[in-house]
Design a protein around this motif. Structure first.
Motif, PDB file in Angstrom:
ATOM      1  N   GLU A 160     -14.094  -6.222  -3.035  1.00 49.77           N
ATOM      2  CA  GLU A 160     -13.113  -6.904  -2.183  1.00 49.77           C
ATOM      3  C   GLU A 160     -11.755  -6.201  -2.230  1.00 49.77           C
ATOM      4  O   GLU A 160     -11.064  -6.104  -1.219  1.00 49.77           O
ATOM      5  CB  GLU A 160     -12.952  -8.374  -2.603  1.00 49.77           C
TER       6      GLU A 160
ATOM      7  N   GLU B 221      -9.276   7.209   5.745  1.00 51.65           N
ATOM      8  CA  GLU B 221      -9.291   5.738   5.776  1.00 51.65           C
ATOM      9  C   GLU B 221      -8.475   5.156   6.924  1.00 51.65           C
ATOM     10  O   GLU B 221      -8.867   4.160   7.506  1.00 51.65           O
ATOM     11  CB  GLU B 221      -8.755   5.164   4.453  1.00 51.65           C
ATOM     12  N   ALA B 222      -7.333   5.766   7.205  1.00 49.88           N
ATOM     13  CA  ALA B 222      -6.482   5.190   8.250  1.00 49.88           C
ATOM     14  C   ALA B 222      -6.853   5.697   9.634  1.00 49.88           C
ATOM     15  O   ALA B 222      -6.709   4.980  10.613  1.00 49.88           O
ATOM     16  CB  ALA B 222      -5.021   5.505   7.951  1.00 49.88           C
TER      17      ALA B 222
ATOM     18  N   VAL C 196      -1.653  -9.231  -2.694  1.00 45.91           N
ATOM     19  CA  VAL C 196      -2.456  -8.799  -1.549  1.00 45.91           C
ATOM     20  C   VAL C 196      -3.558  -9.836  -1.328  1.00 45.91           C
ATOM     21  O   VAL C 196      -4.333 -10.114  -2.231  1.00 45.91           O
ATOM     22  CB  VAL C 196      -3.083  -7.405  -1.790  1.00 45.91           C
TER      23      VAL C 196
ATOM     24  N   ARG D  95      -9.220   7.799  -3.928  1.00 46.52           N
ATOM     25  CA  ARG D  95      -9.642   6.394  -3.857  1.00 46.52           C
ATOM     26  C   ARG D  95      -9.524   5.718  -5.222  1.00 46.52           C
ATOM     27  O   ARG D  95      -9.064   4.582  -5.326  1.00 46.52           O
ATOM     28  CB  ARG D  95     -11.097   6.325  -3.364  1.00 46.52           C
ATOM     29  N   VAL D  96      -9.951   6.432  -6.241  1.00 42.00           N
ATOM     30  CA  VAL D  96      -9.893   5.865  -7.596  1.00 42.00           C
ATOM     31  C   VAL D  96      -8.434   5.635  -7.999  1.00 42.00           C
ATOM     32  O   VAL D  96      -8.075   4.564  -8.499  1.00 42.00           O
ATOM     33  CB  VAL D  96     -10.605   6.801  -8.609  1.00 42.00           C
TER      34      VAL D  96
ATOM     35  N   PHE E 176      -3.066  -6.808  -7.047  1.00 44.77           N
ATOM     36  CA  PHE E 176      -4.147  -7.780  -6.922  1.00 44.77           C
ATOM     37  C   PHE E 176      -4.052  -8.808  -8.053  1.00 44.77           C
ATOM     38  O   PHE E 176      -4.272  -9.987  -7.845  1.00 44.77           O
ATOM     39  CB  PHE E 176      -5.509  -7.080  -6.970  1.00 44.77           C
TER      40      PHE E 176
ATOM     41  N   PHE F  93     -15.900   1.954  -3.000  1.00 45.46           N
ATOM     42  CA  PHE F  93     -15.136   2.381  -1.816  1.00 45.46           C
ATOM     43  C   PHE F  93     -16.087   2.938  -0.760  1.00 45.46           C
ATOM     44  O   PHE F  93     -15.987   2.624   0.434  1.00 45.46           O
ATOM     45  CB  PHE F  93     -14.109   3.454  -2.198  1.00 45.46           C
ATOM     46  N   GLU F  94     -17.006   3.800  -1.214  1.00 45.30           N
ATOM     47  CA  GLU F  94     -17.979   4.383  -0.278  1.00 45.30           C
ATOM     48  C   GLU F  94     -18.833   3.289   0.356  1.00 45.30           C
ATOM     49  O   GLU F  94     -19.152   3.353   1.543  1.00 45.30           O
ATOM     50  CB  GLU F  94     -18.870   5.395  -1.011  1.00 45.30           C
ATOM     51  N   PHE F  95     -19.148   2.296  -0.439  1.00 48.98           N
ATOM     52  CA  PHE F  95     -19.979   1.193   0.062  1.00 48.98           C
ATOM     53  C   PHE F  95     -19.239   0.426   1.167  1.00 48.98           C
ATOM     54  O   PHE F  95     -19.783   0.203   2.255  1.00 48.98           O
ATOM     55  CB  PHE F  95     -20.344   0.249  -1.092  1.00 48.98           C
ATOM     56  N   VAL F  96     -17.985   0.050   0.883  1.00 50.40           N
ATOM     57  CA  VAL F  96     -17.252  -0.729   1.898  1.00 50.40           C
ATOM     58  C   VAL F  96     -16.895   0.130   3.114  1.00 50.40           C
ATOM     59  O   VAL F  96     -16.687  -0.396   4.203  1.00 50.40           O
ATOM     60  CB  VAL F  96     -15.984  -1.407   1.326  1.00 50.40           C
ATOM     61  N   ALA F  97     -16.843   1.454   2.908  1.00 52.71           N
ATOM     62  CA  ALA F  97     -16.545   2.347   4.046  1.00 52.71           C
ATOM     63  C   ALA F  97     -17.804   2.677   4.839  1.00 52.71           C
ATOM     64  O   ALA F  97     -17.743   3.397   5.836  1.00 52.71           O
ATOM     65  CB  ALA F  97     -15.895   3.629   3.541  1.00 52.71           C
TER      66      ALA F  97
ATOM     67  N   VAL G  24       0.837  -1.197   0.000  1.00 52.20           N
ATOM     68  CA  VAL G  24       0.000   0.000   0.000  1.00 52.20           C
ATOM     69  C   VAL G  24       0.879   1.258   0.000  1.00 52.20           C
ATOM     70  O   VAL G  24       0.519   2.280  -0.579  1.00 52.20           O
ATOM     71  CB  VAL G  24      -1.018  -0.022   1.171  1.00 52.20           C
TER      72      VAL G  24
ATOM     73  N   PRO H 151     -19.171  -5.558   4.439  1.00 46.67           N
ATOM     74  CA  PRO H 151     -18.568  -4.237   4.494  1.00 46.67           C
ATOM     75  C   PRO H 151     -18.389  -3.791   5.935  1.00 46.67           C
ATOM     76  O   PRO H 151     -19.121  -4.169   6.793  1.00 46.67           O
ATOM     77  CB  PRO H 151     -19.576  -3.334   3.779  1.00 46.67           C
TER      78      PRO H 151
ATOM     79  N   VAL I 248      -6.889 -11.114  -0.217  1.00 44.36           N
ATOM     80  CA  VAL I 248      -8.197 -10.501   0.005  1.00 44.36           C
ATOM     81  C   VAL I 248      -9.016 -11.392   0.927  1.00 44.36           C
ATOM     82  O   VAL I 248      -9.107 -12.590   0.718  1.00 44.36           O
ATOM     83  CB  VAL I 248      -8.930 -10.317  -1.349  1.00 44.36           C
TER      84      VAL I 248
ATOM     85  N   GLN J 205      -5.177   0.913   7.015  1.00 41.80           N
ATOM     86  CA  GLN J 205      -5.378   1.035   8.468  1.00 41.80           C
ATOM     87  C   GLN J 205      -4.265   0.371   9.282  1.00 41.80           C
ATOM     88  O   GLN J 205      -4.245   0.490  10.502  1.00 41.80           O
ATOM     89  CB  GLN J 205      -6.740   0.445   8.852  1.00 41.80           C
TER      90      GLN J 205
ATOM     91  N   ARG K 137     -15.180   2.558  -8.918  1.00 42.66           N
ATOM     92  CA  ARG K 137     -14.390   2.279  -7.717  1.00 42.66           C
ATOM     93  C   ARG K 137     -14.790   3.175  -6.534  1.00 42.66           C
ATOM     94  O   ARG K 137     -14.813   2.727  -5.397  1.00 42.66           O
ATOM     95  CB  ARG K 137     -12.900   2.470  -7.997  1.00 42.66           C
ATOM     96  N   ASN K 138     -15.078   4.406  -6.845  1.00 45.73           N
ATOM     97  CA  ASN K 138     -15.408   5.311  -5.752  1.00 45.73           C
ATOM     98  C   ASN K 138     -16.693   4.878  -5.049  1.00 45.73           C
ATOM     99  O   ASN K 138     -16.780   4.890  -3.820  1.00 45.73           O
ATOM    100  CB  ASN K 138     -15.529   6.743  -6.278  1.00 45.73           C
TER     101      ASN K 138
ATOM    102  N   ARG L  53     -11.962  -3.200  -0.086  1.00 50.71           N
ATOM    103  CA  ARG L  53     -11.936  -3.580   1.324  1.00 50.71           C
ATOM    104  C   ARG L  53     -10.498  -3.913   1.753  1.00 50.71           C
ATOM    105  O   ARG L  53     -10.045  -3.489   2.820  1.00 50.71           O
ATOM    106  CB  ARG L  53     -12.853  -4.789   1.531  1.00 50.71           C
ATOM    107  N   ALA L  54      -9.785  -4.637   0.904  1.00 47.86           N
ATOM    108  CA  ALA L  54      -8.395  -4.997   1.225  1.00 47.86           C
ATOM    109  C   ALA L  54      -7.510  -3.748   1.320  1.00 47.86           C
ATOM    110  O   ALA L  54      -6.644  -3.652   2.195  1.00 47.86           O
ATOM    111  CB  ALA L  54      -7.847  -5.954   0.169  1.00 47.86           C
ATOM    112  N   LEU L  55      -7.757  -2.801   0.422  1.00 50.38           N
ATOM    113  CA  LEU L  55      -6.970  -1.566   0.450  1.00 50.38           C
ATOM    114  C   LEU L  55      -7.226  -0.778   1.723  1.00 50.38           C
ATOM    115  O   LEU L  55      -6.308  -0.230   2.334  1.00 50.38           O
ATOM    116  CB  LEU L  55      -7.302  -0.694  -0.766  1.00 50.38           C
ATOM    117  N   ARG L  56      -8.489  -0.710   2.115  1.00 53.13           N
ATOM    118  CA  ARG L  56      -8.825   0.007   3.355  1.00 53.13           C
ATOM    119  C   ARG L  56      -8.133  -0.645   4.547  1.00 53.13           C
ATOM    120  O   ARG L  56      -7.591   0.033   5.414  1.00 53.13           O
ATOM    121  CB  ARG L  56     -10.332   0.003   3.594  1.00 53.13           C
ATOM    122  N   GLN L  57      -8.154  -1.977   4.564  1.00 57.63           N
ATOM    123  CA  GLN L  57      -7.498  -2.687   5.674  1.00 57.63           C
ATOM    124  C   GLN L  57      -5.994  -2.416   5.678  1.00 57.63           C
ATOM    125  O   GLN L  57      -5.392  -2.215   6.734  1.00 57.63           O
ATOM    126  CB  GLN L  57      -7.749  -4.195   5.559  1.00 57.63           C
TER     127      GLN L  57
ATOM    128  N   GLU M 155     -20.301   4.481   3.795  1.00 57.68           N
ATOM    129  CA  GLU M 155     -20.716   5.867   3.549  1.00 57.68           C
ATOM    130  C   GLU M 155     -21.938   5.973   2.633  1.00 57.68           C
ATOM    131  O   GLU M 155     -22.473   7.061   2.458  1.00 57.68           O
ATOM    132  CB  GLU M 155     -19.549   6.650   2.917  1.00 57.68           C
TER     133      GLU M 155
END
Lengths: 198, 151
Positions: free
Chosen positions: B40, A147-148, A191, A175-176, A186, B10-14, A128, A198, A193, B50, B6-7, B43-47, B16
């Protein structure tokens, strides 16, 4: 007592002359601040030095802290400004301090001993970081804070001194871009998964 | 079939997305492997984002040792200078003043005139010599120098 209340008590003690109480604040927030600096500077040694400087600045100006905002937000404000200053001054990234290097190697060794989940954790973090390197600093700022660290949009706007719409637009773009730049990881299956809701 | 960008994912998995939108996306993901894989990834990117550095006691020690070596603010610097220089200087000045007052009070006009005019008083000059000598040492003047100047 609440978390913010605990911080205020500690700050009162420090301002009253109990300097060693500052160690409790450092212990409490060091992971977040070091994490933020690492995402912004993308260099372990520089991030450790920057985080250290953030805490020293916070200590020097602690009597100027007003309890209108949370201490953590105030501290992040210092971190945001400090990392911006460093980027402006084009900090040297080539020198990784021995301390940072040793801690990193110890972490990697612990990951190897600790099994696949810890190793995946280290790999995911490294990957990342590589993806973040492709993003502009403004996008990294907003993405990391949201996010973090889980800051709300309005809090991010306050921290970055920009409008709410600007935060939304930057976050959308970040994000995009992150997803785009991470795609080949991926594809290569680097990575792992995890399936789940969610 | 329409796909989500993607956005939106992203909002969905976050968490929002609005409730209605989330339900719609959830339903779509169950039937679209492409968007499900995209979600997925998000979600992996968010994890991964973090993931924080490990807690380091060594870091806290470093900050605290650095902090002990540097003053906190201008006020702290001034306080340090005040404590290091001004207070001892003030103490010394007070000691000298008290000592002077003590000798002048004891000796009376004879000593005062001896110190100020350089002429030895008519009375008890020899008796005063030890006191004058002590005071001279306190003020950094030797009695011999004083005599040499007087003559």
């Amino acid at each position: 007592m609440s978390d913010a209340g605990d911080d205020l008590e500690l700050i009162k003690a420090i301002n009253g002359g109990r300097r060693d109480a500052f160690a409790l604040l450092v212990s409490k927030y060091q992971v977040k601040i070091r994490g933020y600096c690492l995402h912004m500077l993308l260099d372990r040694g520089a991030a450790e030095d920057a985080a250290q400087e953030v805490f020293l600045k916070a200590y020097r100006h602690l009597d100027g802290f007003r309890s209108e905002s949370r201490f953590s937000t105030w501290l992040f404000q210092i971190a945001v400004n400090h990392c911006r200053d460093l980027r402006r001054r084009k900090f040297a990234v080539s020198e990784t301090s021995w301390d940072a290097l040793r801690e990193y190697q110890q972490e990697r060794l612990a990951a190897l001993d600790g099994g696949s989940s810890l190793l995946q954790r280290c790999e995911a973090r490294d990957l990342v970081m590589k993806s973040l390197a492709h993003l502009s600093p403004e996008h990294r700022e907003v993405l990391t804070l949201r996010e973090a660290h889980g800051y709300r949009y309005d809090e991010i706007a306050e921290l970055l001194h920009c409008s709410l719409d600007a935060v939304k637009a930057r976050l959308r773009r970040a994000r995009v871009e992150l997803a785009e730049h991470s795609r080949h990881f991926f594809d290569e299956g680097q990575v792992k998964v995890r399936r789940g809701g969610p | 079939m329409k796909h989500y960008d993607r956005n939106t994912l992203f909002e969905f998995v976050a968490g929002e997305s609005s409730a209605a939108c989330a339900t719609e996306i959830q339903f779509h993901l169950a039937n679209c492997p492409q968007c499900a894989a995209g979600a997925e990834e998000c979600r992996a990117l968010r994890q991964a984002l973090q993931l924080s550095p490990e807690y380091s006691a060594h870091f806290t020690d470093r900050v605290m040792s650095q902090l002990r070596a540097t003053p906190r603010s201008i006020r702290d610097s001034l306080t340090a200078v005040f404590r290091a220089w001004f207070v001892p200087a003030l103490q010394f000045a007070c000691a000298v003043t008290l000592l002077t007052l003590h000798y002048i009070g004891d000796a009376g006009p004879d000593l005062e005139s001896f110190l100020l005019s350089g002429t030895h008083g008519e009375t008890a000059t020899e008796d005063l010599r030890p006191q004058v000598s002590d005071l001279g040492i306190a003020l950094g003047i030797s009695l011999e120098q004083r005599d040499a100047q007087g003559s």
